[in-house]
Design an enzyme around this catalytic site. Sequence first.
Site, PDB file in Angstrom:
ATOM      1  N   TYR A   2       0.830  -1.191   0.000  1.00  9.89           N
ATOM      2  CA  TYR A   2       0.000   0.000   0.000  1.00  9.89           C
ATOM      3  C   TYR A   2       0.873   1.252   0.000  1.00  9.89           C
ATOM      4  CZ  TYR A   2      -3.870  -3.116   1.127  1.00  9.89           C
ATOM      5  OH  TYR A   2      -4.812  -4.112   1.089  1.00  9.89           O
TER       6      TYR A   2
ATOM      7  N   GLU B 298      -0.619 -16.866  -9.405  1.00 12.13           N
ATOM      8  CA  GLU B 298       0.312 -15.988 -10.114  1.00 12.13           C
ATOM      9  C   GLU B 298       1.771 -16.266  -9.727  1.00 12.13           C
ATOM     10  OE1 GLU B 298      -0.984 -12.014  -9.289  1.00 12.13           O
ATOM     11  OE2 GLU B 298      -2.863 -12.279 -10.380  1.00 12.13           O
TER      12      GLU B 298
ATOM     13  N   CYS C  37      -6.443  -5.956  -7.318  1.00 11.08           N
ATOM     14  CA  CYS C  37      -6.268  -5.435  -5.964  1.00 11.08           C
ATOM     15  C   CYS C  37      -5.688  -6.507  -5.035  1.00 11.08           C
ATOM     16  CB  CYS C  37      -7.573  -4.877  -5.427  1.00 11.08           C
ATOM     17  SG  CYS C  37      -8.963  -6.000  -5.489  1.00 11.08           S
ATOM     18  N   HIS C  38      -5.815  -7.781  -5.422  1.00  8.89           N
ATOM     19  CA  HIS C  38      -5.269  -8.868  -4.606  1.00  8.89           C
ATOM     20  C   HIS C  38      -3.745  -8.838  -4.569  1.00  8.89           C
ATOM     21  CE1 HIS C  38      -5.569 -10.482  -8.733  1.00  8.89           C
ATOM     22  NE2 HIS C  38      -4.444 -11.128  -8.432  1.00  8.89           N
TER      23      HIS C  38
ATOM     24  N   ASN D 284     -12.411  -1.389  -4.984  1.00  5.26           N
ATOM     25  CA  ASN D 284     -12.252  -1.771  -6.385  1.00  5.26           C
ATOM     26  C   ASN D 284     -13.465  -2.600  -6.809  1.00  5.26           C
ATOM     27  OD1 ASN D 284     -11.413  -2.781  -8.880  1.00  5.26           O
ATOM     28  ND2 ASN D 284     -10.116  -4.335  -7.940  1.00  5.26           N
TER      29      ASN D 284
END
Length: 162
Positions: A100, A158, A131-132, A123
């Site tokens: 953040y 990912e 946003c994850h 979001n």
Amino acid sequence: MNHHILQRRIATPLGPLTAARSAAGLSGLWFDDQKHHPGTLQVPHDDGSDPVLSATATALTAYFSGKAFQLPPLDPAGTAFQRAVWQALLEIPAGVPDTYGALAARLGRASAARALGAAVGRNPISVLVPCHRVVGADGSLTGYAGGLHRKQVLLRLENADA
């Protein structure tokens, strides 16, 4: 602030998503139990022919299969600050979580990490606007409106350390 004109339910490995579109593009993508879910949308269901919702379903299938995908046109409704934050989320590469604080600094708002966190949490386009990929300063999995269990799975998908 409801600018949705059409919706479609899309099955994913993490549960169904409701996709909504505006006249300009994808305006929402929510898990059923997601925080800030708008509730029942008072717009028609797609018959399967809408190009934006079809592109969204195709992108999600590719994403969950670990393949490259093209984003549909996006049109999330929000303040100028929220839209800037959501655009910045699109620049975070898969497999490389960001914090953040670093995201706030890149936006030239280093002192606004809390406001940025609130915008990330709001979001409206889950998964595709990633946003994850935003984690706490110590790398901890904090704050995901779709649930931390989903955030962990998405980051693992990912190949990020989660």
